[in-house]
Design a protein around this motif. Sequence first.
Motif, PDB file in Angstrom:
ATOM      1  N   THR A 225       0.826  -1.199   0.000  1.00  0.00           N
ATOM      2  CA  THR A 225       0.000   0.000   0.000  1.00  0.00           C
ATOM      3  C   THR A 225       0.863   1.253   0.000  1.00  0.00           C
ATOM      4  OG1 THR A 225      -1.684   1.243   1.245  1.00  0.00           O
ATOM      5  CG2 THR A 225      -0.147  -0.073   2.530  1.00  0.00           C
ATOM      6  N   CYS A 226       0.278   2.350  -0.483  1.00  0.00           N
ATOM      7  CA  CYS A 226       0.986   3.628  -0.494  1.00  0.00           C
ATOM      8  C   CYS A 226       1.085   4.224   0.903  1.00  0.00           C
ATOM      9  CB  CYS A 226       0.304   4.618  -1.439  1.00  0.00           C
ATOM     10  SG  CYS A 226      -1.393   5.068  -0.979  1.00  0.00           S
ATOM     11  N   THR A 227       0.207   3.796   1.822  1.00  0.00           N
ATOM     12  CA  THR A 227       0.248   4.324   3.181  1.00  0.00           C
ATOM     13  C   THR A 227      -0.185   3.263   4.178  1.00  0.00           C
ATOM     14  OG1 THR A 227      -0.648   5.989   4.698  1.00  0.00           O
ATOM     15  CG2 THR A 227      -2.038   5.393   2.805  1.00  0.00           C
ATOM     16  N   GLY A 228       0.711   2.932   5.091  1.00  0.00           N
ATOM     17  CA  GLY A 228       0.394   1.940   6.107  1.00  0.00           C
ATOM     18  C   GLY A 228      -0.299   2.524   7.314  1.00  0.00           C
ATOM     19  N   GLU A 229       0.017   3.820   7.636  1.00  0.00           N
ATOM     20  CA  GLU A 229      -0.534   4.387   8.869  1.00  0.00           C
ATOM     21  C   GLU A 229      -0.663   5.909   8.866  1.00  0.00           C
ATOM     22  OE1 GLU A 229       2.141   3.175  11.964  1.00  0.00           O
ATOM     23  OE2 GLU A 229       3.850   4.275  11.135  1.00  0.00           O
ATOM     24  N   HIS A 230      -0.093   6.588   7.895  1.00  0.00           N
ATOM     25  CA  HIS A 230      -0.148   8.051   7.905  1.00  0.00           C
ATOM     26  C   HIS A 230      -1.395   8.610   7.245  1.00  0.00           C
ATOM     27  CE1 HIS A 230       4.539   8.249   8.227  1.00  0.00           C
ATOM     28  NE2 HIS A 230       3.957   7.844   9.335  1.00  0.00           N
ATOM     29  N   GLY A 231      -2.037   7.833   6.429  1.00  0.00           N
ATOM     30  CA  GLY A 231      -3.231   8.298   5.737  1.00  0.00           C
ATOM     31  C   GLY A 231      -2.922   8.874   4.367  1.00  0.00           C
ATOM     32  N   VAL A 232      -3.986   9.250   3.653  1.00  0.00           N
ATOM     33  CA  VAL A 232      -3.885   9.701   2.259  1.00  0.00           C
ATOM     34  C   VAL A 232      -3.628  11.198   2.180  1.00  0.00           C
ATOM     35  CG1 VAL A 232      -5.119   9.893   0.062  1.00  0.00           C
ATOM     36  CG2 VAL A 232      -5.337   7.814   1.453  1.00  0.00           C
ATOM     37  N   GLY A 233      -4.482  12.003   2.840  1.00  0.00           N
ATOM     38  CA  GLY A 233      -4.351  13.455   2.767  1.00  0.00           C
ATOM     39  C   GLY A 233      -4.325  13.933   1.335  1.00  0.00           C
TER      40      GLY A 233
ATOM     41  N   GLY B  46      -0.999  13.978  -0.153  1.00  0.00           N
ATOM     42  CA  GLY B  46       0.238  13.416  -0.676  1.00  0.00           C
ATOM     43  C   GLY B  46       0.090  12.077  -1.358  1.00  0.00           C
ATOM     44  N   LYS B  47      -0.865  11.245  -0.912  1.00  0.00           N
ATOM     45  CA  LYS B  47      -1.012   9.900  -1.485  1.00  0.00           C
ATOM     46  C   LYS B  47      -2.275   9.765  -2.342  1.00  0.00           C
ATOM     47  CE  LYS B  47       2.657   8.046   0.432  1.00  0.00           C
ATOM     48  NZ  LYS B  47       3.205   9.199   1.113  1.00  0.00           N
ATOM     49  N   LYS B  48      -2.976  10.856  -2.489  1.00  0.00           N
ATOM     50  CA  LYS B  48      -4.257  10.825  -3.197  1.00  0.00           C
ATOM     51  C   LYS B  48      -4.136  10.294  -4.634  1.00  0.00           C
ATOM     52  CE  LYS B  48      -7.802  14.241  -4.397  1.00  0.00           C
ATOM     53  NZ  LYS B  48      -8.165  15.666  -4.235  1.00  0.00           N
ATOM     54  N   LYS B  49      -3.062  10.685  -5.293  1.00  0.00           N
ATOM     55  CA  LYS B  49      -2.921  10.315  -6.704  1.00  0.00           C
ATOM     56  C   LYS B  49      -2.636   8.832  -6.914  1.00  0.00           C
ATOM     57  CE  LYS B  49       1.962  11.709  -6.867  1.00  0.00           C
ATOM     58  NZ  LYS B  49       2.919  12.639  -7.506  1.00  0.00           N
ATOM     59  N   TYR B  50      -2.340   8.098  -5.818  1.00  0.00           N
ATOM     60  CA  TYR B  50      -2.009   6.677  -5.963  1.00  0.00           C
ATOM     61  C   TYR B  50      -3.180   5.744  -5.664  1.00  0.00           C
ATOM     62  CZ  TYR B  50       2.750   8.509  -5.924  1.00  0.00           C
ATOM     63  OH  TYR B  50       3.900   9.207  -6.209  1.00  0.00           O
ATOM     64  N   LEU B  51      -4.310   6.290  -5.246  1.00  0.00           N
ATOM     65  CA  LEU B  51      -5.422   5.428  -4.849  1.00  0.00           C
ATOM     66  C   LEU B  51      -5.953   4.607  -6.017  1.00  0.00           C
ATOM     67  CD1 LEU B  51      -7.617   7.377  -2.270  1.00  0.00           C
ATOM     68  CD2 LEU B  51      -5.939   5.579  -1.882  1.00  0.00           C
ATOM     69  N   ASN B  52      -6.080   5.210  -7.178  1.00  0.00           N
ATOM     70  CA  ASN B  52      -6.582   4.458  -8.333  1.00  0.00           C
ATOM     71  C   ASN B  52      -5.660   3.306  -8.689  1.00  0.00           C
ATOM     72  OD1 ASN B  52      -7.851   7.284  -8.593  1.00  0.00           O
ATOM     73  ND2 ASN B  52      -9.034   6.078 -10.038  1.00  0.00           N
ATOM     74  N   LEU B  53      -4.354   3.553  -8.617  1.00  0.00           N
ATOM     75  CA  LEU B  53      -3.381   2.504  -8.919  1.00  0.00           C
ATOM     76  C   LEU B  53      -3.488   1.366  -7.911  1.00  0.00           C
ATOM     77  CD1 LEU B  53      -0.904   1.526 -10.568  1.00  0.00           C
ATOM     78  CD2 LEU B  53       0.535   2.813  -8.949  1.00  0.00           C
ATOM     79  N   GLU B  54      -3.663   1.697  -6.641  1.00  0.00           N
ATOM     80  CA  GLU B  54      -3.691   0.682  -5.601  1.00  0.00           C
ATOM     81  C   GLU B  54      -5.022  -0.051  -5.523  1.00  0.00           C
ATOM     82  OE1 GLU B  54      -3.419   0.441  -0.717  1.00  0.00           O
ATOM     83  OE2 GLU B  54      -2.177   1.893  -1.789  1.00  0.00           O
TER      84      GLU B  54
ATOM     85  N   ASN C 272     -22.401  18.964  -0.276  1.00  0.00           N
ATOM     86  CA  ASN C 272     -21.847  20.307  -0.527  1.00  0.00           C
ATOM     87  C   ASN C 272     -20.325  20.357  -0.397  1.00  0.00           C
ATOM     88  OD1 ASN C 272     -24.344  21.573  -1.030  1.00  0.00           O
ATOM     89  ND2 ASN C 272     -24.739  21.772   1.163  1.00  0.00           N
ATOM     90  N   ASN C 273     -19.719  19.200  -0.139  1.00  0.00           N
ATOM     91  CA  ASN C 273     -18.257  19.089  -0.099  1.00  0.00           C
ATOM     92  C   ASN C 273     -17.629  20.082   0.874  1.00  0.00           C
ATOM     93  OD1 ASN C 273     -15.793  17.932  -0.842  1.00  0.00           O
ATOM     94  ND2 ASN C 273     -15.441  19.442  -2.446  1.00  0.00           N
ATOM     95  N   ILE C 274     -18.168  20.162   2.098  1.00  0.00           N
ATOM     96  CA  ILE C 274     -17.615  21.095   3.078  1.00  0.00           C
ATOM     97  C   ILE C 274     -16.607  20.436   4.014  1.00  0.00           C
ATOM     98  CG2 ILE C 274     -19.702  22.524   3.056  1.00  0.00           C
ATOM     99  CD1 ILE C 274     -20.272  21.292   5.914  1.00  0.00           C
ATOM    100  N   LEU C 275     -16.631  19.110   4.125  1.00  0.00           N
ATOM    101  CA  LEU C 275     -15.789  18.417   5.098  1.00  0.00           C
ATOM    102  C   LEU C 275     -14.410  18.115   4.513  1.00  0.00           C
ATOM    103  CD1 LEU C 275     -18.397  15.932   6.632  1.00  0.00           C
ATOM    104  CD2 LEU C 275     -17.445  17.967   7.717  1.00  0.00           C
ATOM    105  N   ASN C 276     -13.419  18.891   4.954  1.00  0.00           N
ATOM    106  CA  ASN C 276     -12.029  18.704   4.540  1.00  0.00           C
ATOM    107  C   ASN C 276     -11.908  18.441   3.035  1.00  0.00           C
ATOM    108  OD1 ASN C 276      -9.314  18.717   5.042  1.00  0.00           O
ATOM    109  ND2 ASN C 276      -9.241  16.710   6.018  1.00  0.00           N
ATOM    110  N   PRO C 277     -12.409  19.344   2.217  1.00  0.00           N
ATOM    111  CA  PRO C 277     -12.418  19.098   0.765  1.00  0.00           C
ATOM    112  C   PRO C 277     -11.011  18.962   0.190  1.00  0.00           C
ATOM    113  CG  PRO C 277     -12.943  21.391   1.263  1.00  0.00           C
ATOM    114  CD  PRO C 277     -12.950  20.659   2.568  1.00  0.00           C
ATOM    115  N   GLY C 278     -10.911  18.121  -0.843  1.00  0.00           N
ATOM    116  CA  GLY C 278      -9.642  17.926  -1.528  1.00  0.00           C
ATOM    117  C   GLY C 278      -8.779  16.829  -0.959  1.00  0.00           C
ATOM    118  N   LYS C 279      -9.228  16.209   0.143  1.00  0.00           N
ATOM    119  CA  LYS C 279      -8.452  15.129   0.743  1.00  0.00           C
ATOM    120  C   LYS C 279      -9.073  13.779   0.362  1.00  0.00           C
ATOM    121  CE  LYS C 279      -6.628  18.700   2.513  1.00  0.00           C
ATOM    122  NZ  LYS C 279      -7.001  19.228   3.809  1.00  0.00           N
ATOM    123  N   ILE C 280      -8.258  12.788   0.187  1.00  0.00           N
ATOM    124  CA  ILE C 280      -8.585  11.406  -0.182  1.00  0.00           C
ATOM    125  C   ILE C 280      -9.167  11.333  -1.600  1.00  0.00           C
ATOM    126  CG2 ILE C 280      -9.808   9.275   0.383  1.00  0.00           C
ATOM    127  CD1 ILE C 280      -9.759   9.952   3.265  1.00  0.00           C
ATOM    128  N   VAL C 281     -10.358  11.902  -1.818  1.00  0.00           N
ATOM    129  CA  VAL C 281     -10.983  11.826  -3.142  1.00  0.00           C
ATOM    130  C   VAL C 281     -11.373  13.217  -3.598  1.00  0.00           C
ATOM    131  CG1 VAL C 281     -11.865   9.495  -2.806  1.00  0.00           C
ATOM    132  CG2 VAL C 281     -13.282  11.453  -2.161  1.00  0.00           C
TER     133      VAL C 281
END
Length: 580
Positions: free
Chosen positions: A533-541, A543-551, A570-579
């Motif tokens: 996996t691209c992240t074992g414990e730090h999360g996507v945020g 920095g790792k967002k672009k690798y989710l499709n590959l994984e 309405n995309n108000i919760l931490n927008p731009g992270k993970i997806v």
Amino acid sequence: MIYISSEVQEMIRNLIRRKHRNKQYRRFHRATVSKFNFASGARYMMMVTAGATMIYISSEVQEMIRNLIRRKHRNKQYRRFHRATVSKFNFASGARYMMMVTAGATMIYISSEVLSIKKVDALSQVPENSEFVTKMKVIFGDRYSENNSILKSHSEDFSYHKGCLPAAVVYPTSTEEVSTALKLCNEYKVPIIAYGSGTSLEGHVIPHQYAITLDMSKMSKILDFNKKDLDITVEPGISYPDLNMFLEEHGLFFPMDPGPGASIGGMLGTSCSGTNAVRYGTIKENVISLEVVLADGTIIKTGGRPKKTSAGYDLTHLFVGSEGTLGITTKATIRLHKIPKEKIIASCCFESLNDATNTVIQTMHDGIKIGKMELLDDQMMRAVNIYEDSNFEEKHTLLIEVSGNNMDHLRDEMEGIRNIANLNNGGIFQYAETEEEQEELWRARKQSLWAAPSLKENSQVMVTDACVPLSNLGVCLEETMQDIKNLGQIAPLVAHAGDGNFHLFILVDPDNMEKSEELNDRLVRRAIRLEGTCTGEHGVGVGKKKYLNLELGDNSVELMEKLKKSLDPNNILNPGKIVN
């Protein structure tokens, strides 16, 4: 001594709270005194007397602060004043700070502009009289802040990602206040980001558009302690060191141990683990149920306190690892564990990483109950020696802990590990027998993030977080070390070796990131190719967002996007992270 203006006090508190959280600091932080002599192990102390905040620093922390200032704000005025020995200084135009040494005491005078670790972008502000701002101020009063120093202290995490100022910081004190804040943000379509301790490593708490930061630090109570059931319900703002300090007197602990000072809410959001996961599992295995506020302000609970349940969808684990993008946790019921009565800690050096990883694999395969099994490469051991002024062997080093209630049994298990290490060309098996020796050995591991930049002046740290099946760890590390050499990078390594999870601390030049980013990219793609996996414990945020499709594949990511749209249209919760 550090004398600071009132504007900077919160930033200094955050810095120290994140970096070196320990019992002595917490105890003395609450004191109001005028004199203090350092006892063994104390690193600093913060006091408030007559309105002035002072931090008394031990000699071992002085160099850390010198380096911080030297790297971040190097200018002629600083260098000139650094050489001066004076007793009084008024800030002139453009002066940021000065450091003096008088009678052996180091003092740093700091202006309100200092201690922003990275460049921070200012975001456009909503007009002061806007309806949204007016309503927020009415509800939260002085717990709604647009103070610039407070905004700066919430503009970044511990990552290399560029910081951005939030529009305001709000400090809720209850679930109902969190619900009210989310209702308003949803009504006016204002993004909102939950903030714990700011210790995340992938830009999770950095706003990238006009946004409100919801600082959960005032929600840090223990709500319900069930010693017989080995569980506890807490608010998200409590840190795991504070929680464990409470639990220690009951002979219990919560085993997750990510970055120093991390809050339970942030740990749940990133699905953390740490050095104890090889024995106790990740936070996923140690959470029972949650109370969560959804984007529209709806308050839900995901379960009760049973040890198992088959009632409906597993909502608890939907929110664990969601990084505040699906809802904001306001209560968590988590599992506790008995503190082992006995433990043995040892280290063993290896000439090759392959021999070290083979030792780990064979130890795990033999069914030995490991408490911790950490790997530091030769470069990291060198960094620790420089930073801590220690004298560890600068070779690939395994740090091993076995723990339990029977010392004879533990000795047998450690002897089994020693035999395995010998079969894999391990060096002398060194036991940390005294409590002081044990603390020194684990401090080497815990200080690695701060020690790494000692290898390269004026560098920042890009932390990787790959995790692969244990059987693939050796080949993954071997290929990665070759990449480091080919790309001319300095990147010391630490690993939760028993989990197959490892981190490179890539020392980057912020003005020349190309090769560092290439190293990171090659590492992530290699881990995924090796069924990791691209992240074992730090999360996507971010920095790792672009690798989710590959994984995970396009279909899985599209399902995540549908979940996000369903719960947060309405995309108000931490927008731009993970997806997206």
